[in-house]
Design a protein around this motif. Sequence first.
Motif, PDB file in Angstrom:
ATOM      1  N   LEU A   1      -3.449   9.978   1.564  1.00 44.70           N
ATOM      2  CA  LEU A   1      -4.293  10.969   1.382  1.00 44.70           C
ATOM      3  C   LEU A   1      -4.921  11.589   2.651  1.00 44.70           C
ATOM      4  N   ARG A   2      -5.521  10.948   3.437  1.00 42.19           N
ATOM      5  CA  ARG A   2      -6.105  11.069   4.579  1.00 42.19           C
ATOM      6  C   ARG A   2      -4.981  11.898   5.665  1.00 42.19           C
ATOM      7  N   GLY A   3      -4.082  11.583   5.707  1.00 47.20           N
ATOM      8  CA  GLY A   3      -2.909  12.052   6.807  1.00 47.20           C
ATOM      9  C   GLY A   3      -2.159  13.247   6.107  1.00 47.20           C
ATOM     10  N   CYS A   4      -2.659  13.606   4.585  1.00 43.38           N
ATOM     11  CA  CYS A   4      -2.089  14.518   4.380  1.00 43.38           C
ATOM     12  C   CYS A   4      -3.242  15.626   3.980  1.00 43.38           C
ATOM     13  N   THR A   5      -4.426  15.509   4.539  1.00 42.44           N
ATOM     14  CA  THR A   5      -5.495  16.389   4.222  1.00 42.44           C
ATOM     15  C   THR A   5      -5.258  17.610   5.183  1.00 42.44           C
ATOM     16  N   TYR A   6      -5.507  18.817   4.713  1.00 37.37           N
ATOM     17  CA  TYR A   6      -5.237  19.889   5.595  1.00 37.37           C
ATOM     18  C   TYR A   6      -6.255  19.785   6.816  1.00 37.37           C
ATOM     19  N   PRO A   7      -5.413  20.492   7.929  1.00 40.73           N
ATOM     20  CA  PRO A   7      -6.350  20.682   9.321  1.00 40.73           C
ATOM     21  C   PRO A   7      -7.372  21.431   8.843  1.00 40.73           C
ATOM     22  N   GLY A   8      -8.634  21.090   9.598  1.00 40.72           N
ATOM     23  CA  GLY A   8      -9.781  22.028   9.329  1.00 40.72           C
ATOM     24  C   GLY A   8     -10.810  21.594   8.131  1.00 40.72           C
ATOM     25  N   THR A   9     -10.252  20.898   7.377  1.00 41.05           N
ATOM     26  CA  THR A   9     -10.927  20.525   6.053  1.00 41.05           C
ATOM     27  C   THR A   9     -12.255  19.851   6.602  1.00 41.05           C
ATOM     28  N   HIS A  10     -12.163  18.628   7.004  1.00 44.18           N
ATOM     29  CA  HIS A  10     -13.594  17.948   7.429  1.00 44.18           C
ATOM     30  C   HIS A  10     -14.438  18.802   8.042  1.00 44.18           C
ATOM     31  N   ALA A  11     -14.178  19.559   9.239  1.00 43.31           N
ATOM     32  CA  ALA A  11     -14.801  20.455   9.923  1.00 43.31           C
ATOM     33  C   ALA A  11     -15.408  21.341   9.082  1.00 43.31           C
TER      34      ALA A  11
ATOM     35  N   HIS B   1     -12.936  11.313  -7.660  1.00 45.00           N
ATOM     36  CA  HIS B   1     -13.782  10.564  -6.913  1.00 45.00           C
ATOM     37  C   HIS B   1     -13.076   9.770  -5.834  1.00 45.00           C
ATOM     38  N   ASP B   2     -11.896   9.057  -6.472  1.00 43.45           N
ATOM     39  CA  ASP B   2     -11.411   8.132  -5.479  1.00 43.45           C
ATOM     40  C   ASP B   2     -10.475   8.831  -4.319  1.00 43.45           C
ATOM     41  N   LYS B   3      -9.951  10.147  -4.752  1.00 40.15           N
ATOM     42  CA  LYS B   3      -8.942  10.800  -3.851  1.00 40.15           C
ATOM     43  C   LYS B   3     -10.225  11.419  -2.904  1.00 40.15           C
ATOM     44  N   LEU B   4     -11.599  11.707  -3.021  1.00 40.80           N
ATOM     45  CA  LEU B   4     -12.400  12.341  -2.067  1.00 40.80           C
ATOM     46  C   LEU B   4     -12.631  11.164  -1.143  1.00 40.80           C
ATOM     47  N   ALA B   5     -12.625   9.905  -1.669  1.00 36.85           N
ATOM     48  CA  ALA B   5     -13.279   8.956  -0.914  1.00 36.85           C
ATOM     49  C   ALA B   5     -11.916   8.353   0.115  1.00 36.85           C
ATOM     50  N   ALA B   6     -10.824   8.489  -0.421  1.00 37.05           N
ATOM     51  CA  ALA B   6      -9.740   8.322   0.594  1.00 37.05           C
ATOM     52  C   ALA B   6      -9.433   9.317   1.736  1.00 37.05           C
ATOM     53  N   MET B   7      -9.857  10.496   1.528  1.00 40.78           N
ATOM     54  CA  MET B   7      -9.925  11.718   2.210  1.00 40.78           C
ATOM     55  C   MET B   7     -11.081  11.639   3.347  1.00 40.78           C
ATOM     56  N   GLY B   8     -11.791  10.854   2.968  1.00 39.42           N
ATOM     57  CA  GLY B   8     -13.210  10.576   3.685  1.00 39.42           C
ATOM     58  C   GLY B   8     -13.945  12.093   3.680  1.00 39.42           C
ATOM     59  N   LEU B   9     -14.083  12.614   2.527  1.00 44.28           N
ATOM     60  CA  LEU B   9     -14.926  13.813   2.162  1.00 44.28           C
ATOM     61  C   LEU B   9     -16.145  13.502   1.253  1.00 44.28           C
ATOM     62  N   ALA B  10     -17.202  14.174   1.186  1.00 44.78           N
ATOM     63  CA  ALA B  10     -18.231  13.685   0.492  1.00 44.78           C
ATOM     64  C   ALA B  10     -18.537  15.305  -0.248  1.00 44.78           C
ATOM     65  N   ALA B  11     -19.133  15.151  -1.287  1.00 45.66           N
ATOM     66  CA  ALA B  11     -19.464  16.272  -1.913  1.00 45.66           C
ATOM     67  C   ALA B  11     -20.799  16.082  -2.929  1.00 45.66           C
ATOM     68  N   ASP B  12     -21.422  17.071  -3.351  1.00 44.56           N
ATOM     69  CA  ASP B  12     -22.538  16.818  -4.111  1.00 44.56           C
ATOM     70  C   ASP B  12     -22.639  16.714  -5.547  1.00 44.56           C
ATOM     71  N   ILE B  13     -21.302  17.161  -6.123  1.00 46.11           N
ATOM     72  CA  ILE B  13     -20.893  16.954  -7.305  1.00 46.11           C
ATOM     73  C   ILE B  13     -19.410  16.992  -7.474  1.00 46.11           C
ATOM     74  N   ILE B  14     -19.022  15.754  -8.208  1.00 51.10           N
ATOM     75  CA  ILE B  14     -17.260  15.909  -8.487  1.00 51.10           C
ATOM     76  C   ILE B  14     -17.086  15.895 -10.070  1.00 51.10           C
ATOM     77  N   VAL B  15     -16.210  16.703 -10.410  1.00 56.47           N
ATOM     78  CA  VAL B  15     -16.147  16.734 -11.909  1.00 56.47           C
ATOM     79  C   VAL B  15     -14.818  17.184 -12.013  1.00 56.47           C
ATOM     80  N   SER B  16     -14.155  16.489 -13.171  1.00 51.76           N
ATOM     81  CA  SER B  16     -12.829  16.510 -13.661  1.00 51.76           C
ATOM     82  C   SER B  16     -12.871  17.256 -14.931  1.00 51.76           C
ATOM     83  N   SER B  17     -11.593  17.574 -15.292  1.00 49.51           N
ATOM     84  CA  SER B  17     -11.548  18.488 -16.698  1.00 49.51           C
ATOM     85  C   SER B  17     -11.542  17.530 -17.686  1.00 49.51           C
ATOM     86  N   THR B  18     -11.229  16.145 -17.531  1.00 48.21           N
ATOM     87  CA  THR B  18     -11.090  15.042 -18.440  1.00 48.21           C
ATOM     88  C   THR B  18     -12.345  14.351 -18.700  1.00 48.21           C
ATOM     89  N   ASP B  19     -13.559  14.843 -17.965  1.00 46.76           N
ATOM     90  CA  ASP B  19     -14.685  14.184 -18.229  1.00 46.76           C
ATOM     91  C   ASP B  19     -15.306  14.692 -19.667  1.00 46.76           C
TER      92      ASP B  19
END
Length: 247
Positions: free
Chosen positions: A119-129, A150-168
């Motif tokens: 996922l890190r290598g597939c993350t769109y350019p400019g996303t982290h910035a 949650h695991d996808k965000l961690a793999a991409m090296g991205l952090a969020a204030d809240i992470i929600v899935s439709s299956t929660d």
Amino acid sequence: MNLHPHKEAEFTPSAASVVRWHEVKAVIFDVDGTLYTQAKLRSKMLVALLRYYALRPWRLDEMLILQRFRAEREKRHGAAGPDIENAQYTWASNNGRTSADKIKRVVEHWMFQYPNQYLRGCTYPGTHAFFAALQQRGIKIGIYSDYKAHDKLAAMGLAADIIVSSTDPEIDHLKPAPHGLLHIANALGLAPADCLFIGDRPELDGACAEQAGMPYLIVDKQPFDSFTFYKTLEDTLATSLTTTPHE
């Protein structure tokens, strides 16, 4: 890049420059196809799957399980619970011919765990910035995906204030039902109109935002190597807040 500001019965596309950043208190992102390119990931996964099952032909039915799981999920846009997290595996059971437990094991491995290494290598350019620019300006970041994220965000090296899935369990509605977006806005103490949703599928993400009464953007379809969507947003954010401070 199209901005769709919520109106009573009209969504008019306009340039990204009309995003009123001084009014945006949170940006909520879809994940698959929005934060990373699915085409690049799928090509890597196809190679991995073929290599694995070429040596284990007696387990080829697992590839059919993955195909059926995706197909059954696609048939059920807007589906409501109870317990969608477990129901989704029953949907793919082929009328009980395959156990839900086996489907879950296969899907967990090949869809929710194994792909994360790429996922890190597939993350769109400019996303982290862009994430960093939002955080620096005190704009909250939310994640709303139809799949666990949650695991996808961690793999991409991205952090969020809240992470929600439709299956929660507190959501239990698939897009385009608005429950996930409304839950995030409420959890952040914001009105839907104070948030901006960014997704990649107008028929799901766009419709979801419309039902929630939330402005939204649909990611531009650009080649990975020349992807500028998030850089453009970062630039408009910097320009807008130079003249009109975020409150």
